[in-house]
Scaffold this motif. Structure first.
Motif, PDB file in Angstrom:
ATOM      1  N   VAL A  22       0.834  -1.200   0.000  1.00 36.94           N
ATOM      2  CA  VAL A  22       0.000   0.000   0.000  1.00 36.94           C
ATOM      3  C   VAL A  22       0.869   1.250   0.000  1.00 36.94           C
ATOM      4  O   VAL A  22       0.656   2.180  -0.784  1.00 36.94           O
ATOM      5  CB  VAL A  22      -0.959   0.003   1.202  1.00 36.94           C
ATOM      6  CG1 VAL A  22      -1.589   1.376   1.396  1.00 36.94           C
ATOM      7  CG2 VAL A  22      -2.053  -1.043   1.015  1.00 36.94           C
ATOM      8  N   PHE A  23       1.875   1.301   0.871  1.00 31.32           N
ATOM      9  CA  PHE A  23       2.714   2.495   0.942  1.00 31.32           C
ATOM     10  C   PHE A  23       3.571   2.666  -0.298  1.00 31.32           C
ATOM     11  O   PHE A  23       3.805   3.790  -0.740  1.00 31.32           O
ATOM     12  CB  PHE A  23       3.568   2.502   2.211  1.00 31.32           C
ATOM     13  CG  PHE A  23       2.834   3.056   3.384  1.00 31.32           C
ATOM     14  CD1 PHE A  23       2.764   4.425   3.598  1.00 31.32           C
ATOM     15  CD2 PHE A  23       2.162   2.225   4.255  1.00 31.32           C
ATOM     16  CE1 PHE A  23       2.059   4.947   4.661  1.00 31.32           C
ATOM     17  CE2 PHE A  23       1.448   2.734   5.323  1.00 31.32           C
ATOM     18  CZ  PHE A  23       1.400   4.101   5.537  1.00 31.32           C
ATOM     19  N   GLU A  24       4.034   1.557  -0.869  1.00 36.61           N
ATOM     20  CA  GLU A  24       4.816   1.668  -2.100  1.00 36.61           C
ATOM     21  C   GLU A  24       3.946   2.198  -3.236  1.00 36.61           C
ATOM     22  O   GLU A  24       4.352   3.082  -3.993  1.00 36.61           O
ATOM     23  CB  GLU A  24       5.434   0.317  -2.472  1.00 36.61           C
ATOM     24  CG  GLU A  24       6.209   0.330  -3.781  1.00 36.61           C
ATOM     25  CD  GLU A  24       7.340   1.357  -3.839  1.00 36.61           C
ATOM     26  OE1 GLU A  24       7.734   1.726  -4.961  1.00 36.61           O
ATOM     27  OE2 GLU A  24       7.845   1.800  -2.782  1.00 36.61           O
ATOM     28  N   ASN A  25       2.729   1.683  -3.371  1.00 37.12           N
ATOM     29  CA  ASN A  25       1.845   2.171  -4.418  1.00 37.12           C
ATOM     30  C   ASN A  25       1.422   3.613  -4.171  1.00 37.12           C
ATOM     31  O   ASN A  25       1.300   4.401  -5.105  1.00 37.12           O
ATOM     32  CB  ASN A  25       0.617   1.269  -4.561  1.00 37.12           C
ATOM     33  CG  ASN A  25       0.934  -0.004  -5.334  1.00 37.12           C
ATOM     34  OD1 ASN A  25       1.976  -0.114  -5.960  1.00 37.12           O
ATOM     35  ND2 ASN A  25       0.035  -0.963  -5.280  1.00 37.12           N
ATOM     36  N   LEU A  26       1.211   3.975  -2.909  1.00 35.52           N
ATOM     37  CA  LEU A  26       0.887   5.364  -2.593  1.00 35.52           C
ATOM     38  C   LEU A  26       2.042   6.278  -3.000  1.00 35.52           C
ATOM     39  O   LEU A  26       1.834   7.331  -3.602  1.00 35.52           O
ATOM     40  CB  LEU A  26       0.582   5.512  -1.109  1.00 35.52           C
ATOM     41  CG  LEU A  26       0.318   6.935  -0.612  1.00 35.52           C
ATOM     42  CD1 LEU A  26      -0.860   7.566  -1.349  1.00 35.52           C
ATOM     43  CD2 LEU A  26       0.066   6.932   0.895  1.00 35.52           C
TER      44      LEU A  26
END
Length: 132
Positions: A57-61
């Motif tokens: 999630v944080f990488e895609n964000l």
């Protein structure tokens, strides 16, 4: 105010239509929301592993913010929608790994919510103001 411009999911992030991810930018405002725990092939990451899902999630964000000309330092509000508060340590660890010195705004919040699909352990909503 002009209509928001949808920004396509950047390279390395599954196509937006596959996971109700929306990135929009109006002037200097950027919004990213939705379920971002899919890999670039559209497969769910970390169905039973909160740490793996949170990292995705944080990488895609990060990638979505970058596609809109923003970064974590531009985030003014960040809200997590989680299925279970027991997942928060994994989410905090992923956040710390992606955001040095944890400079997130005080307006960050956690909400326990009934998520759309049971395999999604968390969703995220971020608002950023891009510097001039």
């Amino acid at each position: 105010m002009s209509e928001p411009t949808r920004i396509s999911a950047p390279a390395g992030v599954a196509p937006a239509a596959q996971y109700s991810h929306v990135v929009s930018a109006t002037g200097r405002f950027v919004a990213v929301s939705g379920q971002l725990a899919l890999d670039e092939d559209g497969h769910l990451v970390g169905k039973d592993d909160p740490a793996a899902q949170a990292r995705q999630v944080f990488e895609n964000l990060r990638r979505c913010l970058a596609a809109a000309g923003a970064g974590f330092e531009d985030v003014v509000k960040l809200t997590y929608f989680v299925r279970d508060r027991a997942h928060l340590p994994a989410i905090r660890a992923a956040r710390a790994a992606h955001i040095p010195d944890d400079r997130l705004p005080a307006s960050s919040a956690v909400q326990v919510a009934g998520l759309v699909a049971p395999e999604f352990l968390m969703e995220i909503e971020a608002f950023a103001v891009v510097g001039s």
